[in-house]
Scaffold this active site. Sequence first.
Site, PDB file in Angstrom:
ATOM      1  N   ASN A   1       0.828  -1.206   0.000  1.00  0.00           N
ATOM      2  CA  ASN A   1       0.000   0.000   0.000  1.00  0.00           C
ATOM      3  C   ASN A   1       0.861   1.253   0.000  1.00  0.00           C
ATOM      4  OD1 ASN A   1      -2.657  -0.827  -0.199  1.00  0.00           O
ATOM      5  ND2 ASN A   1      -2.914  -1.102   1.999  1.00  0.00           N
TER       6      ASN A   1
ATOM      7  N   ASP B   1      -6.567  -1.687  -2.733  1.00  0.00           N
ATOM      8  CA  ASP B   1      -7.963  -2.129  -2.799  1.00  0.00           C
ATOM      9  C   ASP B   1      -8.175  -3.074  -3.977  1.00  0.00           C
ATOM     10  OD1 ASP B   1      -8.526  -0.597  -0.603  1.00  0.00           O
ATOM     11  OD2 ASP B   1      -9.482   1.032  -1.711  1.00  0.00           O
TER      12      ASP B   1
ATOM     13  N   GLU C   1      -6.823  -6.643   5.731  1.00  0.00           N
ATOM     14  CA  GLU C   1      -6.478  -7.483   4.584  1.00  0.00           C
ATOM     15  C   GLU C   1      -6.674  -8.964   4.881  1.00  0.00           C
ATOM     16  OE1 GLU C   1      -2.518  -6.586   6.686  1.00  0.00           O
ATOM     17  OE2 GLU C   1      -4.447  -5.618   6.311  1.00  0.00           O
TER      18      GLU C   1
END
Length: 348
Positions: free
Chosen positions: A221, A230, A256
Amino acid sequence: MDSGFDDPDHDYAASIAGRAMRSMAEQRIPPTPANFAVWFRYFAGSQDDLRNAVDLLIDHNRPFDAGTNRNLFETYVAPQVSAVAVNTSERLHTLMGAAKEFLATAIADNQSQIQAISEVTDQGNAGVDPKVLVGQLMNELARAATRATRLEAGFAEKTRELDVIRDSLSKSEERARTDMLTGLANRRALDEFLRQAQTTADWGEPLSVLLLDIDHFKSFNDNFGHSVGDQVLRLMARVLREKVRQQDLPARYGGEELIAVLPDADLAICAEIAEVIRRAIAECTITRRSTGEMLPSISVSIGVAQYRTGEAITDLIERCDRALYLAKGGGRNRVVTESELDRAAAAG
């Protein structure tokens, strides 16, 4: 909140809230409840139209002034807060009124028909020509048939409308049980499924769970952005959904972490399915949508545990979670079952 906006778990909600607040600070947007609702939904990924609108504003360096913020809220948040409930209530109210009117008409027509036939009977008793009586009776029956056909058509139309409302409510309920980002079952649906599966398992049927976590997801990320993160999470969810069996429930557990509940599956079967999932994810290729750039491959660690008759579901999940972190500690990109927990404890 709209019907598709479920109640996320604490860690996931906190993550989205933090991202929303940081972006609002970067854009110098006042952290009012309305503005926060807009940006929370933006990062939750539940509304493509909102995401596209905000992305367009950012791409064109448009300021998020008071007017822009208000328009975003009124356009993408406020109309959805109670739209489904209000619309359904109004349509049901209209249908109920129509049903009462139809019933009142049917009762009045029935009384009218009885009265007309009674009059024909009285005329027969008075010696009126039978041919005339037959003609009158035929006319009354024809009128009754016409009225019945008209009422039947009206009822059929309202029945179709009721079916539409029932379908709308069913879809709303389904959205309320679905994670907004991944499309998997959310925690509410997961808890309900686990309770039902536990009841069956207490009668002797096997029940197993696998818990999946994306390796090094935070650094992914940080390097490529949350929108790409995402995208990766949706990809993992798709693989999980495709690789579990039809009777299994894949769900978003938090952050996650994804989970799958496998009724009528012992530890060995669950571990086999987990390995299939792990390999499939390792073989995935990930492309940044905006540029077509190929991104580094993703791996997952998976913990597997089997339900023990009479135990609390939290104990099952806790063993599964410990197996997952044993997989993390053992180098990641692997499946570890609860059987290895005792061996690891004995060795360490």
